[in-house]
Scaffold this active site. Sequence first.
Site, PDB file in Angstrom:
ATOM      1  N   ASN A   8      -5.557  -9.140 -10.046  1.00 25.65           N
ATOM      2  CA  ASN A   8      -4.239  -8.492 -10.050  1.00 25.65           C
ATOM      3  C   ASN A   8      -3.487  -8.924  -8.801  1.00 25.65           C
ATOM      4  O   ASN A   8      -3.738  -8.424  -7.715  1.00 25.65           O
ATOM      5  CB  ASN A   8      -4.437  -6.964 -10.078  1.00 25.65           C
ATOM      6  CG  ASN A   8      -3.108  -6.212 -10.043  1.00 25.65           C
ATOM      7  OD1 ASN A   8      -2.041  -6.808 -10.224  1.00 25.65           O
ATOM      8  ND2 ASN A   8      -3.177  -4.914  -9.809  1.00 25.65           N
ATOM      9  N   TRP A   9      -2.573  -9.862  -8.994  1.00 27.32           N
ATOM     10  CA  TRP A   9      -1.853 -10.428  -7.844  1.00 27.32           C
ATOM     11  C   TRP A   9      -0.808  -9.462  -7.292  1.00 27.32           C
ATOM     12  O   TRP A   9      -0.240  -9.709  -6.245  1.00 27.32           O
ATOM     13  CB  TRP A   9      -1.165 -11.733  -8.256  1.00 27.32           C
ATOM     14  CG  TRP A   9      -2.096 -12.886  -8.513  1.00 27.32           C
ATOM     15  CD1 TRP A   9      -3.474 -12.871  -8.471  1.00 27.32           C
ATOM     16  CD2 TRP A   9      -1.725 -14.241  -8.839  1.00 27.32           C
ATOM     17  NE1 TRP A   9      -3.971 -14.115  -8.748  1.00 27.32           N
ATOM     18  CE2 TRP A   9      -2.913 -14.983  -8.986  1.00 27.32           C
ATOM     19  CE3 TRP A   9      -0.510 -14.886  -9.027  1.00 27.32           C
ATOM     20  CZ2 TRP A   9      -2.908 -16.345  -9.310  1.00 27.32           C
ATOM     21  CZ3 TRP A   9      -0.499 -16.240  -9.361  1.00 27.32           C
ATOM     22  CH2 TRP A   9      -1.689 -16.963  -9.491  1.00 27.32           C
ATOM     23  N   LYS A  10      -0.530  -8.417  -8.030  1.00 28.91           N
ATOM     24  CA  LYS A  10       0.518  -7.457  -7.621  1.00 28.91           C
ATOM     25  C   LYS A  10       1.824  -8.220  -7.363  1.00 28.91           C
ATOM     26  O   LYS A  10       2.112  -9.161  -8.098  1.00 28.91           O
ATOM     27  CB  LYS A  10       0.035  -6.634  -6.431  1.00 28.91           C
ATOM     28  CG  LYS A  10      -1.329  -5.980  -6.746  1.00 28.91           C
ATOM     29  CD  LYS A  10      -1.773  -4.933  -5.787  1.00 28.91           C
ATOM     30  CE  LYS A  10      -3.097  -4.348  -6.273  1.00 28.91           C
ATOM     31  NZ  LYS A  10      -3.607  -3.279  -5.439  1.00 28.91           N
ATOM     32  N   HIS A  95      -1.685   1.539 -13.686  1.00 32.12           N
ATOM     33  CA  HIS A  95      -2.266   1.259 -12.370  1.00 32.12           C
ATOM     34  C   HIS A  95      -1.806   2.344 -11.385  1.00 32.12           C
ATOM     35  O   HIS A  95      -0.697   2.860 -11.484  1.00 32.12           O
ATOM     36  CB  HIS A  95      -1.815  -0.124 -11.891  1.00 32.12           C
ATOM     37  CG  HIS A  95      -2.522  -0.551 -10.636  1.00 32.12           C
ATOM     38  ND1 HIS A  95      -2.140  -0.112  -9.396  1.00 32.12           N
ATOM     39  CD2 HIS A  95      -3.614  -1.335 -10.450  1.00 32.12           C
ATOM     40  CE1 HIS A  95      -2.973  -0.616  -8.486  1.00 32.12           C
ATOM     41  NE2 HIS A  95      -3.874  -1.355  -9.105  1.00 32.12           N
ATOM     42  N   GLU A 165     -10.526   3.165 -10.814  1.00 32.73           N
ATOM     43  CA  GLU A 165     -10.078   2.764  -9.485  1.00 32.73           C
ATOM     44  C   GLU A 165      -9.803   3.981  -8.638  1.00 32.73           C
ATOM     45  O   GLU A 165      -8.753   4.611  -8.777  1.00 32.73           O
ATOM     46  CB  GLU A 165      -8.795   1.945  -9.608  1.00 32.73           C
ATOM     47  CG  GLU A 165      -8.939   0.832 -10.600  1.00 32.73           C
ATOM     48  CD  GLU A 165      -7.700  -0.040 -10.686  1.00 32.73           C
ATOM     49  OE1 GLU A 165      -7.771  -1.047 -11.374  1.00 32.73           O
ATOM     50  OE2 GLU A 165      -6.682   0.302 -10.069  1.00 32.73           O
ATOM     51  N   GLY A 171      -6.942  -1.335  -1.693  1.00 30.14           N
ATOM     52  CA  GLY A 171      -6.259  -1.998  -0.582  1.00 30.14           C
ATOM     53  C   GLY A 171      -7.097  -2.115   0.676  1.00 30.14           C
ATOM     54  O   GLY A 171      -6.717  -2.806   1.616  1.00 30.14           O
ATOM     55  N   GLY A 231      -7.674  -6.840  -6.323  1.00 36.10           N
ATOM     56  CA  GLY A 231      -6.292  -6.896  -5.847  1.00 36.10           C
ATOM     57  C   GLY A 231      -6.139  -7.910  -4.722  1.00 36.10           C
ATOM     58  O   GLY A 231      -6.090  -9.116  -4.961  1.00 36.10           O
TER      59      GLY A 231
END
Length: 251
Positions: A8-10, A95, A165, A171, A231
């Site tokens: 997930n590149w955000k 998400h 999650e 993060g 992430g």
Amino acid sequence: MKALVVANWKMNPPTFREAKKLLETTRKAADATEHVTLVVAPPAIFLRELRARHKGKKIAFALQNASAEESGAYTGEISLAQGADAGATYAIVGHAERRAMGESSDDTQKKVAAALAANMTPILCVGEATRTASAEYFGVVKEQLRIGLADISSSQLGSVIISYEPVWAIGGEKTMSPRDMHEMAIFIRKTVVELHGEKGMGVKIIYGGAATESNAANMLRDGDVDGLLVGHVSVDAPRFAALLQAIEDAT
Ligand code: PGA
């Protein structure tokens, strides 16, 4: 069994040029593995072109979010059909970062059903914001599952992925322990069985939240999960290659 890894590149990287480079190094790392199914969720604006460059290769693509509406006056939104047309076969739904921007479980319910109707695999994200000793987080996850999966039939369960999650881990660099994940995986399965019957036992569960090259293999071995949602490490090419290699070495 292959591990499902969702990158997930955000909202990264800033330019298409960098996105191309990142996909290229990611592809090379993925090509060196036999035990990973890789799904890349780039910013939607890069999706079609990235996909066009990688037709037939072994990467699948995901939307990071989509509207449950088919079309119409929804400024700024992207529909599932548009995502599918651009080459996405998966859609991340609910998400934690979308929920923090106001997405409700009712929204996720519509999106899960709409993704299935569009022949895409929804990746429904669930997870509590905080953990306290009284363990009310189980109730939070149960409610997110109950509402998010309310509009699907048990025969569709095989086409849904649950991404657990814990928001407090996202993060950072420290995952929760595989042991705690194992406990949560059992709870998720039990909940899905309560909602949708025995087929729920087979529901695919992945883990997201500070999955790194150092903890990925342990989580897959002891966490009772089928894969990982990655992430920040997924946009750091050398670290992501190391993560894929760590999975490969452990399988
Ligand atoms: P992270 O993100 O790997 O940066 O913690 C995971 C997630 O978005 O779930």
